[in-house]
Design a protein around this motif. Structure first.
Motif, PDB file in Angstrom:
ATOM      1  N   THR A 147       0.827  -1.201   0.000  1.00 42.11           N
ATOM      2  CA  THR A 147       0.000   0.000   0.000  1.00 42.11           C
ATOM      3  C   THR A 147       0.868   1.261   0.000  1.00 42.11           C
ATOM      4  O   THR A 147       0.601   2.221  -0.744  1.00 42.11           O
ATOM      5  CB  THR A 147      -0.937   0.006   1.227  1.00 42.11           C
ATOM      6  OG1 THR A 147      -1.725  -1.196   1.214  1.00 42.11           O
ATOM      7  CG2 THR A 147      -1.862   1.203   1.199  1.00 42.11           C
ATOM      8  N   ALA A 148       1.934   1.257   0.812  1.00 42.19           N
ATOM      9  CA  ALA A 148       2.848   2.399   0.855  1.00 42.19           C
ATOM     10  C   ALA A 148       3.585   2.559  -0.471  1.00 42.19           C
ATOM     11  O   ALA A 148       3.772   3.686  -0.965  1.00 42.19           O
ATOM     12  CB  ALA A 148       3.843   2.227   1.997  1.00 42.19           C
ATOM     13  N   TYR A 149       4.006   1.436  -1.049  1.00 41.10           N
ATOM     14  CA  TYR A 149       4.688   1.457  -2.349  1.00 41.10           C
ATOM     15  C   TYR A 149       3.781   2.069  -3.415  1.00 41.10           C
ATOM     16  O   TYR A 149       4.208   2.951  -4.180  1.00 41.10           O
ATOM     17  CB  TYR A 149       5.070   0.022  -2.721  1.00 41.10           C
ATOM     18  CG  TYR A 149       5.500  -0.165  -4.164  1.00 41.10           C
ATOM     19  CD1 TYR A 149       6.776   0.197  -4.588  1.00 41.10           C
ATOM     20  CD2 TYR A 149       4.633  -0.735  -5.097  1.00 41.10           C
ATOM     21  CE1 TYR A 149       7.172   0.006  -5.906  1.00 41.10           C
ATOM     22  CE2 TYR A 149       5.023  -0.936  -6.409  1.00 41.10           C
ATOM     23  CZ  TYR A 149       6.288  -0.556  -6.809  1.00 41.10           C
ATOM     24  OH  TYR A 149       6.679  -0.746  -8.111  1.00 41.10           O
ATOM     25  N   MET A 159       1.261   4.108  -3.073  1.00 42.49           N
ATOM     26  CA  MET A 159       1.043   5.528  -2.832  1.00 42.49           C
ATOM     27  C   MET A 159       2.249   6.340  -3.284  1.00 42.49           C
ATOM     28  O   MET A 159       2.098   7.381  -3.940  1.00 42.49           O
ATOM     29  CB  MET A 159       0.769   5.771  -1.350  1.00 42.49           C
ATOM     30  CG  MET A 159       0.452   7.212  -1.006  1.00 42.49           C
ATOM     31  SD  MET A 159      -0.107   7.395   0.713  1.00 42.49           S
ATOM     32  CE  MET A 159       1.356   6.803   1.597  1.00 42.49           C
ATOM     33  N   ARG A 160       3.459   5.864  -2.950  1.00 40.50           N
ATOM     34  CA  ARG A 160       4.679   6.577  -3.335  1.00 40.50           C
ATOM     35  C   ARG A 160       4.809   6.665  -4.863  1.00 40.50           C
ATOM     36  O   ARG A 160       5.125   7.728  -5.409  1.00 40.50           O
ATOM     37  CB  ARG A 160       5.909   5.867  -2.770  1.00 40.50           C
ATOM     38  CG  ARG A 160       6.047   5.921  -1.272  1.00 40.50           C
ATOM     39  CD  ARG A 160       6.784   7.193  -0.815  1.00 40.50           C
ATOM     40  NE  ARG A 160       7.036   7.141   0.612  1.00 40.50           N
ATOM     41  CZ  ARG A 160       8.131   6.623   1.157  1.00 40.50           C
ATOM     42  NH1 ARG A 160       9.058   6.088   0.390  1.00 40.50           N
ATOM     43  NH2 ARG A 160       8.299   6.636   2.464  1.00 40.50           N
ATOM     44  N   ILE A 161       4.609   5.541  -5.525  1.00 40.56           N
ATOM     45  CA  ILE A 161       4.780   5.506  -6.976  1.00 40.56           C
ATOM     46  C   ILE A 161       3.744   6.380  -7.670  1.00 40.56           C
ATOM     47  O   ILE A 161       4.067   7.176  -8.565  1.00 40.56           O
ATOM     48  CB  ILE A 161       4.693   4.047  -7.498  1.00 40.56           C
ATOM     49  CG1 ILE A 161       5.861   3.204  -6.968  1.00 40.56           C
ATOM     50  CG2 ILE A 161       4.671   4.033  -9.032  1.00 40.56           C
ATOM     51  CD1 ILE A 161       7.227   3.677  -7.394  1.00 40.56           C
ATOM     52  N   LYS A 162       2.495   6.265  -7.268  1.00 38.26           N
ATOM     53  CA  LYS A 162       1.438   7.026  -7.923  1.00 38.26           C
ATOM     54  C   LYS A 162       1.553   8.519  -7.630  1.00 38.26           C
ATOM     55  O   LYS A 162       1.324   9.353  -8.510  1.00 38.26           O
ATOM     56  CB  LYS A 162       0.071   6.469  -7.526  1.00 38.26           C
ATOM     57  CG  LYS A 162      -0.155   5.053  -8.055  1.00 38.26           C
ATOM     58  CD  LYS A 162      -1.394   4.399  -7.484  1.00 38.26           C
ATOM     59  CE  LYS A 162      -2.650   4.907  -8.123  1.00 38.26           C
ATOM     60  NZ  LYS A 162      -3.820   4.079  -7.733  1.00 38.26           N
ATOM     61  N   ASP A 163       1.934   8.885  -6.405  1.00 39.90           N
ATOM     62  CA  ASP A 163       2.126  10.299  -6.074  1.00 39.90           C
ATOM     63  C   ASP A 163       3.250  10.912  -6.904  1.00 39.90           C
ATOM     64  O   ASP A 163       3.227  12.113  -7.213  1.00 39.90           O
ATOM     65  CB  ASP A 163       2.442  10.471  -4.588  1.00 39.90           C
ATOM     66  CG  ASP A 163       1.206  10.319  -3.704  1.00 39.90           C
ATOM     67  OD1 ASP A 163       0.087  10.255  -4.263  1.00 39.90           O
ATOM     68  OD2 ASP A 163       1.357  10.265  -2.469  1.00 39.90           O
ATOM     69  N   ALA A 164       4.252  10.086  -7.248  1.00 38.52           N
ATOM     70  CA  ALA A 164       5.381  10.574  -8.035  1.00 38.52           C
ATOM     71  C   ALA A 164       5.098  10.537  -9.537  1.00 38.52           C
ATOM     72  O   ALA A 164       5.937  10.956 -10.339  1.00 38.52           O
ATOM     73  CB  ALA A 164       6.632   9.748  -7.723  1.00 38.52           C
ATOM     74  N   GLY A 165       3.917  10.019  -9.928  1.00 35.39           N
ATOM     75  CA  GLY A 165       3.540   9.989 -11.342  1.00 35.39           C
ATOM     76  C   GLY A 165       3.916   8.725 -12.076  1.00 35.39           C
ATOM     77  O   GLY A 165       3.880   8.689 -13.313  1.00 35.39           O
ATOM     78  N   GLY A 166       4.271   7.667 -11.334  1.00 33.12           N
ATOM     79  CA  GLY A 166       4.703   6.438 -11.976  1.00 33.12           C
ATOM     80  C   GLY A 166       3.584   5.458 -12.257  1.00 33.12           C
ATOM     81  O   GLY A 166       2.453   5.607 -11.793  1.00 33.12           O
ATOM     82  N   THR A 167       3.917   4.426 -13.047  1.00 36.24           N
ATOM     83  CA  THR A 167       3.018   3.323 -13.381  1.00 36.24           C
ATOM     84  C   THR A 167       3.733   2.038 -12.989  1.00 36.24           C
ATOM     85  O   THR A 167       4.890   1.844 -13.371  1.00 36.24           O
ATOM     86  CB  THR A 167       2.695   3.310 -14.886  1.00 36.24           C
ATOM     87  OG1 THR A 167       2.138   4.578 -15.257  1.00 36.24           O
ATOM     88  CG2 THR A 167       1.721   2.187 -15.227  1.00 36.24           C
TER      89      THR A 167
END
Length: 232
Positions: free
Chosen positions: A161-163, A165-173
């Protein structure tokens, strides 16, 4: 309008019209029994953005950096060139077991499958390094199964869940792999509930069980010396 990125997997994007497949800024769970091509799918996805200057952040819990490079080279990929051009960033959580971790650098961060908290710290460092240079990136977490073998299953769900959130907040897929049946059924259900998209591989058939903007899809696939090829 749903923006889809190129997967890098031969034939897979054709299932969606050929202009991309995985919805941008989502997280996909790729699961199935052992030895059905999950890591092969992940390698192709990782290398698939290089032509568009889209780097990949790869969290490897199954293979140390040397084996990860070797596996990709067998598939005619060039991980050394990707690393040199800062298009391939690796958080190596596996080499600590064998004591073969390399020296930390801008594109390589050693960690440990025994320490998910440290993996998340290194994730923060890596995403900052990437987003300073790129507006888009992709990520792979390979695999949840190995993390669960060394840690409490519910802790790994929280890490996922933390991973995400971090990836999506940074704009990643992102793409996350998991071996079917390796965790309690309730945990497996939770994994499927928290991700955006779900793809199942069984060794010969690929099934898109859930995906943003797409109904259920199935296709056959083959594995050869160049990796996975999906046949629409």
């Amino acid at each position: 309008m749903i923006v889809r990125i190129s997967s890098g997997i031969r034939g897979f994007d054709d299932l969606f019209g050929g202009m991309g497949s995985l919805p941008e800024n989502t997280v996909t769970l790729l699961y199935g029994p052992p030895k059905v091509g999950k890591s092969l799918f992940s390698y192709a996805f990782a290398a698939g953005g290089a032509d568009n200057q889209e780097p990949c952040l790869y969290i490897s819990a199954d293979y140390g950096i040397a084996d990860l490079k070797r596996n990709m080279e067998v598939l005619n990929m060039n991980p050394e060139a990707l690393i040199e051009n800062e298009l391939f960033y690796v958080i190596d959580a596996a080499s600590s077991i064998s004591g073969s971790a390399a020296e930390e650098g801008n594109t390589y961060l050693p960690s440990s499958v025994h320490n998910p908290t440290d993996i998340m710290v290194k994730l923060g460092v890596a995403t900052r390094n990437i987003t300073q240079r790129y507006t888009m990136f992709r990520s792979v977490l390979d695999s949840l199964t190995t993390l669960m073998a060394f840690n409490d299953e519910m802790l790994v769900v929280r890490v996922l869940t933390a991973y995400m959130m971090r990836i999506k907040d940074a704009g990643g897929t992102a793409l996350v792999t998991y071996t079917e049946g390796s965790a309690d059924q309730k945990v497996e259900t939770m994994l499927k509930a928290v991700v955006d998209n779900i793809i199942h591989l069984d060794g010969s058939r690929l099934t898109v069980e859930a995906m943003v903007g797409t109904g259920r899809l199935t296709a056959s696939y083959t594995i050869d010396e160049e990796g996975i090829t999906v046949q629409p």
